[in-house]
Enzyme design. Structure first.
Site, short mmCIF file in Angstrom:
data_model
loop_
_atom_site.label_atom_id
_atom_site.label_comp_id
_atom_site.label_asym_id
_atom_site.label_seq_id
_atom_site.Cartn_x
_atom_site.Cartn_y
_atom_site.Cartn_z
N HIS A 93 -44.18 57.59 2.06
CA HIS A 93 -44.25 58.86 1.10
C HIS A 93 -43.78 58.59 -0.12
CE1 HIS A 93 -40.18 59.02 2.38
NE2 HIS A 93 -39.92 59.55 1.29
N LYS B 271 -40.88 66.12 29.69
CA LYS B 271 -39.38 66.12 30.31
C LYS B 271 -38.69 64.74 30.21
CE LYS B 271 -36.84 67.39 34.62
NZ LYS B 271 -36.14 68.40 33.91
#
Length: 447
Positions: A150, A376
């Site tokens: 970035h 999960k």
């Protein structure tokens, strides 16, 4: 944070009610502006910074969450890259002005152009973030082999802004030479790396925005404080004590930022806050799970032929791009269209009859995130199992690694004492501690 003229940044004269009208004239629009920030209160910003803030390239940061997937865990983490960048620029100005005041001119002369370069670098340092901030790099671009960072994109976007308002920059003494320096300030320089500021004896400027020497910089000062505020976490770090004692000194032939030895506790608190944020938020196992799912959905959407539309100024028309092709330093127009809203566009397109099966899967994964039907967490597992899973991924579960690294290297942090105020020395001489420790936790999630 903003109000009048569509930006909410009244000038200093407007705040004082000049001419009794409360409306700025054309000449007053060149005045500095006042921003009201929840962290620092009233912040006065230079007119050039305000001009940058009012560009579409910077405005895009309003729609990119600072903490990515953390917003799905902490409802208060709704702040964006927009206000963070403004806060970092404000702190950068505070720090370099303090250095200018506390440092003898015989060591280094800090000019007004130096001050402005640092402020612009701080303001623009995160322009290149994609949807959900770091998630886009780590969970989408990286796994697909696109290694652009970035910071590189930030520099390319700064070039684009400069091309669009070159006269405004040059009126303030910022030419292409200064833009090149600003880009180096955004990326940062390690102690061993050469830079454009070497000949000017101003290497200390690399330690203000992106400090790769000792990790103490205004970027962290802001996001530690701002993130704790948004997450509801208490912290004891106070940047103002560091500001008060910061000076520029020559150490081993290079100018460095040096702090008074009595602020050791504040420096330790800074790194303690970093560790706490990584454990409580940045690498929270549910936040990581959500970002795993969003990254997986982006990759599925890409393999399913997903494209989005953007305006191409060179062709004067709408064009289409894939998510992966958008992260391109040569053509920034598609990338500048990408914000967090892209998840809803992917979800919408996944419902179109006849679309690719992978795009349908991407939409279902994102809908699971929105409905809080997430993968999960089952247990911690081993590095060997993680390596085996990476070689041959299992569609029934995911193994992710959380890395906690101690970034406080006392050999690289310089301090001075009351008795010898002109002699800098490494903090390790008076503070003995282990540095560079890395802890890795391998987490297994069932889909």
């Amino acid at each position: 944070m903003q109000g009048s003229e569509g930006t909410g940044v009244p000038s200093v004269k407007e705040m004082q009610g000049s001419e009794g009208t409360g409306v700025s004239s054309g000449s007053e629009r060149r005045e500095s502006k006042i921003f009201n920030d929840p962290i620092y209160g009233l912040m006065e910003l230079d007119p050039l910074l305000v001009a940058i803030i009012n560009t579409p390239e910077f405005d895009r940061l309003r729609f990119i969450k600072q903490l990515g997937g953390n917003y799905y865990v902490y409802p208060g983490a709704s702040h964006n890259r927009f206000e963070h960048c403004i806060g970092v620029s404000f702190l950068a100005g505070k720090l370099i002005e303090a250095l200018k005041q506390n440092t003898c001119n015989k060591v280094v002369e800090i000019t007004d152009v130096d001050v402005l370069c640092v402020k612009v670098a701080a303001l623009c340092h995160d322009l290149g973030h994609g949807p959900y901030s770091h998630m886009f790099e780590r969970r989408f671009l990286g796994p697909l082999g696109n290694k652009v960072e970035h910071e590189e994109l930030s520099c390319a976007i700064l070039d684009r802004i400069y091309e669009g308002m070159q006269n405004t920059f040059e009126e303030r003494g910022l030419s292409q030479d200064q833009i090149a320096i600003i880009k180096e300030l955004i990326i940062g320089k390690k102690t061993t790396e050469s830079g454009l500021l070497d000949d000017k004896q101003k290497r200390f400027m690399y330690e203000i925005v992106a400090n790769k020497c000792c990790e103490i910089d205004v970027d962290k000062w802001d996001y530690f404080t701002r993130d704790c505020h948004a997450l509801g976490l208490k912290h004891g770090f106070d940047y103002q004590r560091l500001l008060h004692s910061a000076r520029v000194m020559v150490y081993e032939g290079k100018t460095r930022i040096v702090y008074r030895d009595k602020v050791i506790g504040d420096i330790e608190e800074l790194f303690y806050t970093r560790t706490r944020l990584h454990k409580a938020a940045y690498q929270h196992r549910v936040s990581c799970c959500i970002e795993i799912m969003i990254g997986e959905a982006f990759r599925l959407a890409h393999s399913g032929g997903y494209t989005f539309q953007y305006w191409d100024p060179t062709k004067q028309g709408l064009q289409s791009s894939s998510l992966l092709d958008a992260a391109n330093l040569k053509n920034l127009s598609p990338y500048l269209e990408l914000t967090d809203d892209i998840v809803r566009d992917i979800t919408r397109q996944s419902h179109v009859e006849g679309c690719h099966p992978d795009l349908v899967k991407a939409g279902k994964v994102l809908e699971r995130v929105l409905r809080r039907n997430i993968y999960k967490y089952t247990c911690e597992t081993s590095e060997d199992e993680h390596k085996a899973w990476k070689k041959k991924p299992n569609e029934d579960f995911v193994i992710d690694v959380a890395i906690f690294e101690d970034k406080m290297n006392t050999d690289n942090i310089l301090v001075y004492s009351k008795t010898n105020p002109d002699t800098p020395f490494p903090l390790s001489k008076i503070l003995k501690r282990k540095t560079g420790e890395i802890e890795k936790i391998y987490r297994k999630y069932n889909k």
